[in-house]
Design a protein around this motif. Structure first.
Motif, PDB file in Angstrom:
ATOM      1  N   ILE A  55       0.807  -1.210   0.000  1.00  0.00           N
ATOM      2  CA  ILE A  55       0.000   0.000   0.000  1.00  0.00           C
ATOM      3  C   ILE A  55       0.846   1.268   0.000  1.00  0.00           C
ATOM      4  O   ILE A  55       0.324   2.375  -0.189  1.00  0.00           O
ATOM      5  N   GLY A  56       2.132   1.118   0.247  1.00  0.00           N
ATOM      6  CA  GLY A  56       2.997   2.296   0.267  1.00  0.00           C
ATOM      7  C   GLY A  56       4.452   1.937   0.450  1.00  0.00           C
ATOM      8  O   GLY A  56       4.832   0.757   0.398  1.00  0.00           O
ATOM      9  N   VAL A  57       5.269   2.962   0.700  1.00  0.00           N
ATOM     10  CA  VAL A  57       6.708   2.774   0.847  1.00  0.00           C
ATOM     11  C   VAL A  57       7.231   3.724   1.921  1.00  0.00           C
ATOM     12  O   VAL A  57       6.712   4.830   2.080  1.00  0.00           O
ATOM     13  N   VAL A  58       8.265   3.253   2.651  1.00  0.00           N
ATOM     14  CA  VAL A  58       8.959   4.096   3.639  1.00  0.00           C
ATOM     15  C   VAL A  58      10.362   4.347   3.132  1.00  0.00           C
ATOM     16  O   VAL A  58      11.073   3.409   2.739  1.00  0.00           O
ATOM     17  N   SER A  59      10.792   5.608   3.155  1.00  0.00           N
ATOM     18  CA  SER A  59      12.140   5.976   2.719  1.00  0.00           C
ATOM     19  C   SER A  59      12.817   6.738   3.856  1.00  0.00           C
ATOM     20  O   SER A  59      12.372   7.814   4.238  1.00  0.00           O
ATOM     21  N   VAL A  60      13.897   6.119   4.405  1.00  0.00           N
ATOM     22  CA  VAL A  60      14.688   6.746   5.471  1.00  0.00           C
ATOM     23  C   VAL A  60      16.051   7.108   4.877  1.00  0.00           C
ATOM     24  O   VAL A  60      16.717   6.266   4.281  1.00  0.00           O
ATOM     25  N   GLY A  61      16.442   8.375   5.027  1.00  0.00           N
ATOM     26  CA  GLY A  61      17.675   8.798   4.375  1.00  0.00           C
ATOM     27  C   GLY A  61      18.613   9.594   5.261  1.00  0.00           C
ATOM     28  O   GLY A  61      18.196  10.293   6.175  1.00  0.00           O
TER      29      GLY A  61
END
Length: 541
Positions: free
Chosen positions: A164-170
């Motif tokens: 259902i979605g995406v997590v982006s940690v940068g």
């Protein structure tokens, strides 16, 4: 050494030195250390960069996976405005982990959270979400985003087994580089200290090595080595250097020639005992012109020990053929024999004059006249016998001199009346007889001198009848013990007490063997030694 080197430099014998050895060593060692340290530092910097980036990437991925599994995040996607819930959840997490950003987006890439609230609801930047949204993969990527180049951890968000979605940690690349730079500083400081210590060590080492080399430069050492090698090989004297264990370290061509060594054989690390056995027991001794028999020739040997800090570390041995000085030595020997003969004759003549004077002072004229006639007849008969039976003038003089010497020593020297020597000897035969006969008669006198006066007897017989010239000398001394006979003609062996004996018979044997003759020892009828010297005629002339 230093003064000599300075004097040699003044007259320009040594080659010109372009660079000082100490400066050269310091420079080269320092450059080597700097080069190694720079190479090592660059490698560490590269390794550290890769390691930190890898660690930050893994950290970002771990945080992204954790956030993707938070139930509140998943439930928020069903709300009309998910960002109201999601932003509040991820903001404290972002501050806790120190990430530059945590962005949560739906399948279309629309942001539900962002550090900049104005960018919520807008499309995610980077174009690297497909692997998570389409294939459900969690991964690390490095892309340019809205905040700049960053290392990102991506993880898909599942609900009811659907993405259902995406997590982006940068983490921004600039921040990571700051961490790498801070970590690298300690490395550079450490390597800088190592280089400084290395340079100080190079200075100490260079001074130490220069001191060991007597402050000489490599060009000077090379020149000196070539010069010494030229001197070593050009001299006519044999030169051998040995270490403290007696192994050869240097040998020149003259030594190999004199010793009849194989020219193509490397004698280095060969024991000196194999070449000069007589040196074995006197390795630390200093001596000059000591006569030794090597094979079939006589050499004059000199030895000087080599010291290092008062410890013997070896020796240098020089020698030359005795034959090169043989003629001069023989002439001096003959002169000595003539001098001894004249001294003995003068002494005997003086004694007789005193006897005559005593008789005349006591008015015993008849007795004086009788004594004079008796002595005159005795001298005349001896001289007449030698003149008629010995045609060689030098041997004639030797026998006459030994007769007078025997009178002085109180030794009865008798020459067999059937003796004769009319054969014309060659110069080599003459020299051999003079050397051997003189030494053996001298030894005979020495052997009987401690006997009672009536027992001091030496007998000589010689003949040239047949194919050989033969001399027989016997004495009434103690003779030679059986155990000493095999060593009697060896160089350095002697039955006499004291030092510097054991040369005469060795020289005699060498001289006689040189003309094809031989010396034999037998038991004498008089009880002492009986030497027979035989020299073939046909090898003479």
């Amino acid at each position: 050494m230093a003064n000599t080197k300075r004097n040699i430099r003044k007259i320009g014998i040594y080659p010109k030195v372009k660079f000082n050895l100490k400066l050269k060593m310091i420079t080269l060692i320092s450059l080597l250390l700097v080069g190694i340290c720079i190479t090592f530092a660059l490698f560490l910097h590269h390794f550290l960069s890769k390691t930190i980036e890898d660690q930050m990437g893994k950290r970002a991925l771990s945080v992204a996976q954790s956030i993707a599994n938070i139930p509140e995040i998943k439930n928020a996607f069903s709300l009309e405005d998910p960002s109201l819930v999601i932003q509040d959840i991820v903001t404290p997490i972002q501050e806790e982990v120190g990430a530059e950003f945590i962005v949560v987006g739906n399948r279309n890439g629309t942001r539900y959270s962002h550090p900049d609230a104005n960018k919520i609801g807008k499309k995610m930047v980077g174009g690297d979400n497909d692997r998570a949204l389409l294939h459900g993969q969690s991964y690390i990527s490095k892309k340019e985003g809205s905040l700049g180049l960053s290392i990102r951890g991506k993880a898909p968000i599942y609900a009811n087994q659907e993405i259902i979605g995406v997590v982006s940690v940068g983490f921004l690349n600039d921040s990571i580089q700051d961490i790498i730079t801070n970590q690298s500083k300690s490395i550079w400081y450490t390597l800088g200290i190592i280089v400084l210590i290395g340079i100080i060590g190079a200075i100490i080492i260079s001074y130490h090595i220069k001191k060991l080399l007597y402050n000489m430069e490599p060009e000077e050492i090379s020149h000196l080595y070539l010069q010494n090698e030229a001197i070593l090989q050009s001299t006519h004297e044999g030169i051998i250097a040995i270490d403290h264990n007696g192994f050869i370290t240097t040998i020149n061509s003259a030594a190999m020639q004199i010793l009849q060594c194989k020219q193509d054989y490397d004698y280095k690390k060969t024991s000196i005992e194999q070449i000069l056995p007589a040196i074995t027991d006197s390795r630390g001794e200093i001596f000059h012109d000591r006569e030794m028999v090597l094979g079939d020739q006589v050499v004059l040997v000199n030895q000087t020990p080599v010291y290092s800090e008062n410890v013997i570390t070896g020796a240098v041995i020089t020698f030359r053929k005795k034959s090169e000085l043989q003629k001069i030595t023989e002439e001096l020997s003959r002169i000595k024999q003539y001098a001894n003969a004249q001294r003995a004759q003068t002494h005997e003549h003086s004694n007789k004059l005193h006897i005559i004077l005593g008789l005349l002072l006591n008015n015993k004229i008849k007795e004086a006249i009788h004594f004079i006639k008796k002595e005159n007849n005795l001298q005349s008969e001896r001289l007449k016998f030698l003149t008629e039976n010995v045609t060689d003038p030098l041997i004639h003089a030797l026998l006459l001199g030994k007769s007078n010497q025997a009178l002085e020593l109180g030794v009865t020297l008798s020459i067999n009346p059937y003796s004769q020597l009319t054969y014309k000897l060659s110069e080599a035969q003459q020299d051999a007889i003079l050397t051997s006969l003189g030494n053996i008669i001298e030894n005979a006198f020495e052997a009987v001198k401690n006997n009672m006066e009536k027992e001091r007897k030496v007998s000589i017989f010689f003949t040239d009848i047949g194919k050989e010239v033969v001399f027989e000398i016997e004495d009434s001394g103690a003779g030679v013990e059986q155990k000493d006979i095999p060593h009697l003609f060896e160089q350095g062996f002697s039955t006499k007490p004291g030092v510097h004996h054991g040369t005469g018979l060795a020289l005699s044997k060498q001289a006689v063997y040189a003309v094809g003759g031989e010396i034999i020892l037998e038991e004498a009828e008089l009880g002492g030694a009986y030497f027979i010297i035989s020299i073939p005629k046909e090898l003479g002339g």
